[in-house]
Motif scaffolding. Structure first.
Motif, PDB file in Angstrom:
ATOM      1  N   ASP A 189       6.573   8.191   4.226  1.00  0.00           N
ATOM      2  CA  ASP A 189       7.131   7.426   3.884  1.00  0.00           C
ATOM      3  C   ASP A 189       6.362   6.504   3.631  1.00  0.00           C
ATOM      4  O   ASP A 189       7.172   5.518   3.010  1.00  0.00           O
ATOM      5  N   CYS A 190       5.712   5.653   4.522  1.00  0.00           N
ATOM      6  CA  CYS A 190       4.969   4.815   4.541  1.00  0.00           C
ATOM      7  C   CYS A 190       3.796   4.630   2.896  1.00  0.00           C
ATOM      8  O   CYS A 190       3.957   4.334   2.234  1.00  0.00           O
ATOM      9  N   ARG A 236       4.881   7.280  -0.116  1.00  0.00           N
ATOM     10  CA  ARG A 236       5.672   6.697  -0.583  1.00  0.00           C
ATOM     11  C   ARG A 236       6.155   5.032  -0.854  1.00  0.00           C
ATOM     12  O   ARG A 236       6.063   5.273  -2.481  1.00  0.00           O
ATOM     13  N   MET A 237       6.515   4.775   0.263  1.00  0.00           N
ATOM     14  CA  MET A 237       6.522   3.602  -0.657  1.00  0.00           C
ATOM     15  C   MET A 237       5.839   2.338  -0.943  1.00  0.00           C
ATOM     16  O   MET A 237       5.884   1.334  -1.670  1.00  0.00           O
ATOM     17  N   ALA A 238       4.429   2.513  -0.352  1.00  0.00           N
ATOM     18  CA  ALA A 238       3.375   1.421  -0.490  1.00  0.00           C
ATOM     19  C   ALA A 238       2.642   1.392  -2.496  1.00  0.00           C
ATOM     20  O   ALA A 238       3.181  -0.067  -2.302  1.00  0.00           O
ATOM     21  N   HIS A 281       5.741   0.303  -3.910  1.00  0.00           N
ATOM     22  CA  HIS A 281       6.425  -0.166  -3.806  1.00  0.00           C
ATOM     23  C   HIS A 281       6.262  -1.178  -3.840  1.00  0.00           C
ATOM     24  O   HIS A 281       7.497  -3.011  -4.012  1.00  0.00           O
ATOM     25  N   TRP A 282       5.149  -1.848  -2.767  1.00  0.00           N
ATOM     26  CA  TRP A 282       4.769  -2.983  -1.975  1.00  0.00           C
ATOM     27  C   TRP A 282       3.139  -3.827  -2.115  1.00  0.00           C
ATOM     28  O   TRP A 282       3.410  -3.681  -1.179  1.00  0.00           O
TER      29      TRP A 282
END
Length: 69
Positions: free
Chosen positions: A24-25, A27-29, A31-32
Motif C-alpha cells: 500500500d505504501c 503504491r501511494m508513494a 502521490h506524496w
C-alpha cells in the motif's frame, strides 16, 4: 438480513499484514512526493506580532547568557 463478516485480529498473519502495508505504501508513494529541498526563509520582525510572553518566562530567558544577559 445482512451478513457482516468480522475478521478476528488474533487470526491475522503479521507477516502478511506487513507485506500488505508495504505494498500500500509503495503504491501511494508517487502521490506524496516531497520537494527536493525545503528552504526556510527568515521572517521580518515587523511581521511578528501578537506574541505574549509571560513575565516569568521573560525573566528566565533574560537570565540565560545565550538569550538575554
Amino acid at each position: 438480513m445482512t451478513n457482516l463478516k468480522v475478521h478476528d485480529p488474533a487470526q491475522a498473519d503479521p507477516d502478511g499484514d506487513l507485506a500488505s502495508l508495504r505494498g500500500d505504501c509503495a503504491r501511494m508513494a508517487p502521490h506524496w512526493a516531497a520537494p527536493d529541498r525545503v528552504t526556510a526563509r527568515p521572517v521580518s520582525p515587523s511581521l511578528i506580532h501578537g506574541v505574549e510572553v509571560p513575565a516569568t518566562s521573560a525573566r528566565l530567558l533574560d537570565a540565560m547568557p545565550g538569550y538575554g544577559g
